[in-house]
Design an enzyme around this catalytic site. Sequence first.
Site, mmCIF file in Angstrom:
data_model
loop_
_atom_site.group_PDB
_atom_site.id
_atom_site.type_symbol
_atom_site.label_atom_id
_atom_site.label_comp_id
_atom_site.label_asym_id
_atom_site.label_seq_id
_atom_site.Cartn_x
_atom_site.Cartn_y
_atom_site.Cartn_z
ATOM 1 N N ARG A 154 32.778 27.981 -5.492
ATOM 2 C CA ARG A 154 33.787 28.431 -6.467
ATOM 3 C C ARG A 154 33.313 28.271 -7.903
ATOM 4 N NH1 ARG A 154 39.571 26.659 -3.819
ATOM 5 N NH2 ARG A 154 39.352 27.978 -1.983
ATOM 6 N N ASP A 194 53.192 27.709 -11.849
ATOM 7 C CA ASP A 194 51.910 27.336 -11.248
ATOM 8 C C ASP A 194 51.027 26.775 -12.352
ATOM 9 O OD1 ASP A 194 50.532 28.170 -8.330
ATOM 10 O OD2 ASP A 194 49.079 27.732 -9.917
HETATM 11 C C1 LIG Z 1 48.074 27.526 -1.427
HETATM 12 S S1 LIG Z 1 48.951 27.959 -2.881
HETATM 13 C C2 LIG Z 1 50.613 27.967 -2.283
HETATM 14 C C3 LIG Z 1 51.414 29.138 -2.791
HETATM 15 C C4 LIG Z 1 52.830 29.265 -2.232
HETATM 16 N N1 LIG Z 1 53.645 28.130 -2.589
HETATM 17 C C5 LIG Z 1 52.805 29.434 -0.742
HETATM 18 O O1 LIG Z 1 53.134 28.509 0.005
HETATM 19 O O2 LIG Z 1 52.422 30.515 -0.287
HETATM 20 C C6 LIG Z 1 48.874 26.427 -3.796
HETATM 21 C C7 LIG Z 1 49.160 26.603 -5.283
HETATM 22 O O3 LIG Z 1 49.339 25.321 -5.865
HETATM 23 C C8 LIG Z 1 48.865 25.385 -7.195
HETATM 24 N N2 LIG Z 1 48.647 24.017 -7.690
HETATM 25 C C9 LIG Z 1 47.687 23.127 -7.335
HETATM 26 N N3 LIG Z 1 47.794 21.990 -8.035
HETATM 27 C C10 LIG Z 1 48.859 22.146 -8.860
HETATM 28 C C11 LIG Z 1 49.478 21.315 -9.854
HETATM 29 N N4 LIG Z 1 49.010 20.087 -10.127
HETATM 30 N N5 LIG Z 1 50.527 21.810 -10.523
HETATM 31 C C12 LIG Z 1 51.013 23.053 -10.258
HETATM 32 N N6 LIG Z 1 50.469 23.882 -9.338
HETATM 33 C C13 LIG Z 1 49.401 23.436 -8.638
HETATM 34 C C14 LIG Z 1 47.610 26.219 -7.093
HETATM 35 O O4 LIG Z 1 47.223 26.776 -8.331
HETATM 36 C C15 LIG Z 1 48.017 27.265 -6.057
HETATM 37 O O5 LIG Z 1 48.451 28.461 -6.642
#
Ligand SMILES: C[S@@+](CC[C@H](N)C(=O)[O-])C[C@H]1O[C@@H](n2cnc3c(N)ncnc32)[C@H](O)[C@@H]1O
Length: 291
Positions: free
Chosen positions: A42, A146
Site C-alpha cells: 500500500r 470517516d
Molecule cells: C472496512 S471499512 C468499513 C466500512 C463500512 N462501515 C462497512 O462496514 O461496510 C473501515 C473504515 O474505517 C475507517 N477507519 C479506520 N480507522 C478509523 C478511525 N480511527 N477513525 C475513523 N474511521 C476510521 C477506514 O478509513 C475505513 O473506511
Amino acid sequence: MDKWQQQEFPMTLADFDFLRNLAYSHTGIVLPERKKQMVYSRLSRRLRTLSFKTFSQYCRYLETNTQELPEFINALTTNLTAFFREKHHFVHLDKQICPQWLANKQKRIRIWSAACSTGEEAYSIAMTLYGRIDLNLFDLKILATDLNTQVLETAKKGIYSAEVLPTIPANFSSKYTKPLPKTEHFSIKQRIKDLVHFKQLNLLQPWPMNGPFDVIFCRNVFIYFDSETKKRIIKKFRTLLSDGGYLIIGHSESINDFAADFEFVGQTIYRAKQRSAPFLSSHLQQLQGAE
Ligand SMILES: C[S@@+](CC[C@H](N)C(=O)[O-])C[C@H]1O[C@@H](n2cnc3c(N)ncnc32)[C@H](O)[C@@H]1O
C-alpha cells in the site's frame, strides 16, 4: 539479508516499527507483523509517487512533513464496503427500529454511520428510511464520517460502478438511483443524498457532535483496533446515544467485554440501557463544571 531488504523498496525492521507506531498513534489501527506485506504494497505507491528509493527515506519524510500524514493514512486504511452489507441490519432498522419511532411520534431522528468509507452504508440507511418516514413530519438526518479523506470524496459524489447496482434491492435502485448516460456508472438521486451529511472524523480524536443519536452504525472498524481503543470508543458511543438507542457493529466483531451499558438484541445489534441515576448526576456535574 532478509527478504524485506531485497525488495524494490528496502524496508528495515525499524522502518516497519516506525510506520506501525505512527499508524497506531494517529488512527488506533493495529498492524501486526503479518500485515507487513500489506503495508509494503500500500505504501510502495507513495514511495513511487514521491520518487523515494527506500522506506527509510519515506519515514524521514513523514517525520518532517506533516502534510504527508493524511496521504499515509489514506494509503493504509482498508475501505472495503458494499450497499446493504450485512442485510439483516437494514431489515432490523426497517422492521423493528423504525416502527418504534413512528409509534412514539419521535420527531427528531439522528443516525451516525461512523467509519462510512465510500458511503454505501449511509446511502443504504437513507434508502431504507426514505419511504418509511414522512419527511414533512420527521426531522431525519444521517451523519456519515470517516478518517480517510479520499473515500469521503467518493462518498459525497454518490457515483458508483454499474457492476454493484444489483447489490441494491430492485425496489430501491429503481426509485433512488439513476444511470449516468454513456458511462458504466450510476448515481444516487439527490433526495437520498440530501439526507446524508459527510464529514471527516477520526474516532480517536475529540468528536464535535452533541448527539443524541438514535442509532450508531460502527461496522467493520473495531476489527482493526485493540481492546483499549474499542473500550474507549464504546464508552463514548454510549454518551452520545439516547437511552434505548442502538449500536450496530460488524459481523465478526464483539463488544461483549465492554458492553455493560448495553443489552444485546441479537445479530451484532446492541441497545443502550437506561442511564442510572449516578450517571445522570455525574453527567450533570460535568455540564455544570463546563459552564
Ligand atoms: C472496512 S471499512 C468499513 C466500512 C463500512 N462501515 C462497512 O462496514 O461496510 C473501515 C473504515 O474505517 C475507517 N477507519 C479506520 N480507522 C478509523 C478511525 N480511527 N477513525 C475513523 N474511521 C476510521 C477506514 O478509513 C475505513 O473506511
